[in-house]
Scaffold this motif. Sequence first.
Motif, PDB file in Angstrom:
ATOM      1  N   GLU A 124       0.820  -1.260  -0.086  1.00  0.00           N
ATOM      2  CA  GLU A 124      -0.067   0.158  -0.086  1.00  0.00           C
ATOM      3  C   GLU A 124       0.923   1.343  -0.094  1.00  0.00           C
ATOM      4  OE1 GLU A 124      -3.195  -0.011  -0.593  1.00  0.00           O
ATOM      5  OE2 GLU A 124      -3.649  -2.298  -0.198  1.00  0.00           O
ATOM      6  N   PHE A 125       0.331   2.365  -0.590  1.00  0.00           N
ATOM      7  CA  PHE A 125       1.097   3.694  -0.641  1.00  0.00           C
ATOM      8  C   PHE A 125       0.985   4.361   0.693  1.00  0.00           C
ATOM      9  CE2 PHE A 125       0.201   8.205  -0.933  1.00  0.00           C
ATOM     10  CZ  PHE A 125       1.314   8.786  -1.454  1.00  0.00           C
ATOM     11  N   HIS A 345      -2.506   4.224  -7.539  1.00  0.00           N
ATOM     12  CA  HIS A 345      -1.944   2.758  -7.155  1.00  0.00           C
ATOM     13  C   HIS A 345      -2.719   1.714  -8.253  1.00  0.00           C
ATOM     14  CE1 HIS A 345      -1.518  -0.631  -3.928  1.00  0.00           C
ATOM     15  NE2 HIS A 345      -1.067  -0.976  -5.159  1.00  0.00           N
ATOM     16  N   ASP A 383       2.185  -4.517  -8.574  1.00  0.00           N
ATOM     17  CA  ASP A 383       1.609  -2.803  -8.187  1.00  0.00           C
ATOM     18  C   ASP A 383       2.728  -1.835  -8.777  1.00  0.00           C
ATOM     19  OD1 ASP A 383      -0.267  -3.480  -5.595  1.00  0.00           O
ATOM     20  OD2 ASP A 383       1.611  -4.926  -5.537  1.00  0.00           O
ATOM     21  N   ILE A 385       2.951   2.365  -7.929  1.00  0.00           N
ATOM     22  CA  ILE A 385       2.628   3.001  -6.826  1.00  0.00           C
ATOM     23  C   ILE A 385       3.440   4.548  -7.292  1.00  0.00           C
ATOM     24  CG2 ILE A 385       2.396   3.651  -4.719  1.00  0.00           C
ATOM     25  CD1 ILE A 385       2.245   0.682  -4.091  1.00  0.00           C
TER      26      ILE A 385
END
Length: 424
Positions: A124-125, A345, A383, A385
């Motif tokens: 996750e960011f 994202h 991913d 980001i």
Amino acid sequence: MKKAVLLSLLAANFCGVYAQDVIVKKDGSTILAKVLTIGETEVEYKKFNKQDGPTYKISVGKLLSINYESGDKETFEAASSKAGKPSGNEEGGNGNIQITSDNLSPEAKAANEKAIAAFNTPTEFVTDNKHKDKVGKKRATLSFAVWGASKNSILANEDVEIDLIIGTLLREKKSEPDEWVVVNPKKSWIVHNPAVRYTIKNKTSRPIYIDLGNTFLISMQQPTCYYIPSSTTTTQGTQSGASVNMGAVAGALGVGGALGTLAGGVNVGGGSSSNTSNTTYSQRVIAVPPMSTKELDAQYLFGKADREICKGFNYRHYVNWDYLYYGQIFFPAEPESAEMKYGDHYRYTEESSPVNLAFTTCYSFDENFSSSKSLSSYYYLKDLIGAYINSNNALVGGINSDKPHFTMIPVKKDKEGTNSFPKP
């Protein structure tokens, strides 16, 4: 004319290396010798540079061939079997077994699923309060490219566990060797020369042998082999190189031949009475001790040549130093919503990912490889980001993981909109 002179020098070097009998062992190493006798179970020989010295013996079961000074060649595959060569493991000489999820034991299958899940921990960011107002508004100039392991990968079984580290290969000068560096995004950022280093963990109480001739990194369907059959001879401070004709490297995934970097070597004496020479041969088989981990040589993630990785992702020489490679992802500049923003994202699946890698290796409990196992692991861009570099040349934005399963890639505008990286 220059080409003719070069060929003559190469021929001279080649003859200098091979004007003797060459005993080729099954682990890829060689012995420069004068062969005396060949029995059913042993070969007697003298070292070529010490023919007035002691007589040595070596088991036929350890030999692949003898290349005689005359040009004749004798192989030992059949003889090894007759000599009662030990199988070395419980498979008892049954050849190669390709490990897949279908033939894993229940315990190994559980270990493999656990390894894949750990590799694919959700990313996750993250940002701080100071920059939250820029999320989704400021154009991203850098991205975290996070890798995932495909569900059909074999990352672990009852014998071994495979892992990778994404880093970079750097050097200050062209004349210096590459230096392996792992990037911590919380301390620094590097966007050139992306590289990968695979590790092989031996989970057993016995040594495991890795065949580098059947160990490959496959990046976007282009293979790099971890073994090059070669030799380097040093004589009174000078060096000359020559290819060692060990025979064809076995094909993997439809690939034959050898590409990539040289593995560690084994020193063997050589030369003549008038000077001293030392010949180093590349080592095809390496050992991983019980309950330990072996790091393989780092490899460039996308090679060392200009190329288009995929649509919208180019890999080129760096502007100022032609020994640094610089990858760039392009997103459309118009409309503005097509640009990648700070905090964006993008999540890809195995099917939608435009970038992929694979790794395959072959191992055995028997250094003669009378029976062996092969396994492969597959990776994809999971991913992407968005982040950016501020006026102080500092990275703004980050991810919630310290695991080095990512690559930093600059994001550029594609003003034409004709070569854009695909969004998921």
